[in-house]
Design an enzyme around this catalytic site. Sequence first.
Site, mmCIF file in Angstrom:
data_model
loop_
_atom_site.group_PDB
_atom_site.id
_atom_site.type_symbol
_atom_site.label_atom_id
_atom_site.label_comp_id
_atom_site.label_asym_id
_atom_site.label_seq_id
_atom_site.Cartn_x
_atom_site.Cartn_y
_atom_site.Cartn_z
ATOM 1 N N ARG A 36 0.822 -1.221 0.000
ATOM 2 C CA ARG A 36 0.000 0.000 0.000
ATOM 3 C C ARG A 36 0.850 1.262 0.000
ATOM 4 N NH1 ARG A 36 -4.692 -2.381 3.792
ATOM 5 N NH2 ARG A 36 -6.026 -3.068 2.082
ATOM 6 N N LYS A 204 -19.996 -15.056 0.275
ATOM 7 C CA LYS A 204 -21.344 -14.500 0.403
ATOM 8 C C LYS A 204 -21.894 -13.967 -0.902
ATOM 9 C CE LYS A 204 -20.121 -12.732 4.540
ATOM 10 N NZ LYS A 204 -19.375 -11.562 4.291
ATOM 11 N N GLY A 355 -9.619 -8.657 -1.676
ATOM 12 C CA GLY A 355 -8.401 -9.116 -0.988
ATOM 13 C C GLY A 355 -7.978 -10.526 -1.356
ATOM 14 N N GLY A 378 -13.581 -3.377 -0.397
ATOM 15 C CA GLY A 378 -14.958 -2.892 -0.211
ATOM 16 C C GLY A 378 -15.295 -1.779 -1.183
HETATM 17 P P1 AMP Z 1 -15.793 -13.205 0.345
HETATM 18 O O1 AMP Z 1 -15.271 -12.401 1.501
HETATM 19 O O2 AMP Z 1 -17.283 -13.251 0.265
HETATM 20 O O3 AMP Z 1 -15.133 -12.831 -0.981
HETATM 21 O O4 AMP Z 1 -15.377 -14.703 0.636
HETATM 22 C C1 AMP Z 1 -14.071 -15.145 0.721
HETATM 23 C C2 AMP Z 1 -14.069 -16.468 1.439
HETATM 24 O O5 AMP Z 1 -14.890 -17.384 0.765
HETATM 25 C C3 AMP Z 1 -12.710 -17.119 1.529
HETATM 26 O O6 AMP Z 1 -12.290 -17.086 2.872
HETATM 27 C C4 AMP Z 1 -12.956 -18.550 1.062
HETATM 28 O O7 AMP Z 1 -12.373 -19.508 1.888
HETATM 29 C C5 AMP Z 1 -14.464 -18.671 1.129
HETATM 30 N N1 AMP Z 1 -14.998 -19.685 0.224
HETATM 31 C C6 AMP Z 1 -14.791 -19.781 -1.089
HETATM 32 N N2 AMP Z 1 -15.383 -20.865 -1.582
HETATM 33 C C7 AMP Z 1 -15.986 -21.500 -0.555
HETATM 34 C C8 AMP Z 1 -16.744 -22.697 -0.436
HETATM 35 N N3 AMP Z 1 -17.004 -23.464 -1.490
HETATM 36 N N4 AMP Z 1 -17.198 -23.013 0.775
HETATM 37 C C9 AMP Z 1 -16.927 -22.253 1.851
HETATM 38 N N5 AMP Z 1 -16.225 -21.116 1.793
HETATM 39 C C10 AMP Z 1 -15.748 -20.740 0.612
#
Ligand code: AMP
Length: 399
Positions: A36, A204, A355, A378
């Site tokens: 950064r 999510k 990230g 974000g």
């Molecule tokens: P996000 O912050 O929504 O971009 O989510 C990132 C997180 O999603 C990471 O920590 C991944 O480990 C998790 N992730 C990705 N694929 C899966 C999955 N199939 N099941 C559970 N967690 C997941």
Amino acid sequence: MEKLSVRDLSPAGKRVLVRVDFNVPLEGERVTDDTRIRETLPTLEYLLNQNAAVILCSHLGRPKGKVDPRFSLRPAAERLQQLLRERLTREVVVRFSPVTVGPEADKLAKQLRPGEVLVLENLRYQPEEEKNDEGFARQLAALGELFVNDAFGSAHRAHASTVGVTKFLHPAAAGLLMEKELNYLGRALHAPEHPYVVILGGAKIADKIPVIQALSKAADVFLIGGGMAYTFLAAQGQPIGDSLFEPDKLDLARSILAQAERGDFRLLLPVDHVVAQKLEANAPCQVVASIPQGAKAFDIGPKTREQYAAEIQKARMVLWNGPMGVFEIAPFDQGTFAIARAAAGSPATTIVGGGDSVAAMHASGQADRIAHISTGGGASLEFLGGQELPGVAALSPRQ
Ligand code: AMP
């Protein structure tokens, strides 16, 4: 509206207050990742070469409005001095103000000479920063004669240093990093090259739905992976075992699938999966086309990787946000790495944000083949979701 750029200013001999994102990880007093700080060097080099006196403000961590030495910006200031010395191949004076605003900061700012840098202590030592307090913004503004915001990663927050300060300090211009982010993400949102492939993953679905909606006209294909894929598969009536599932997003997933069926865009979901009973490093796992009861899908399978890579190869613009699986834990990192390789190898203009996908891109060793790696997780998601970022809205228009 086009925003004023730092290149439109005449900063020679002036004190320029620059909001940067020096929110770097620390181990004791050591900066463990200086990315950064490095990202702001082009703006700082530009201003110093123009003979400006540069005053930097940033937040670091969450000290919750109190002085907490664990979150001091002093180590970042020291690292900056080394980086500037290397980049400019000369000594640059980098001073540090142990307070953010007030008489001592005023004095240090007034004494600063053109070509020198002053780093103010952590903005978030003051509770007023996150409250966008007018009095605090006014004190901050009084330190400079011009304002530059180069902290894209904080632009989605209406804080004193991103919004409040612009009321008292004009003009407010975008730094070179901010400008680069707005150019690339602006293209991804409003003027992509086609075919335009958008890859979305992560846990999510809720975070990424606004992006699908905002890009539904611009994108040609969405490639869905990660935990969010299983709510879509469930919406199609496919078995998902015990994989991640957001029942309250089922209707939204159905309506997006209906849009795809109407031909607004193509939306690809995984056709095979890496499943396991437990999420553990090197857990026994198998590749399946249909997820058995009780199993959890933690990554996209090899066929899906191939299909997605073929789409990426044909694209002229690629946007990627979110991992394809639990990339933190082997062997569930393979899908994400396959996408990172495909994105790096594609002739498309590729933009990576968020990230985890950025970390995966760096870990793949091919980050230098990517046109733009966004510094704001974000902020980039909100921007791509079509929201106006308060820190950007507050910048002066280009005349
Ligand atoms: P996000 O912050 O929504 O971009 O989510 C990132 C997180 O999603 C990471 O920590 C991944 O480990 C998790 N992730 C990705 N694929 C899966 C999955 N199939 N099941 C559970 N967690 C997941």
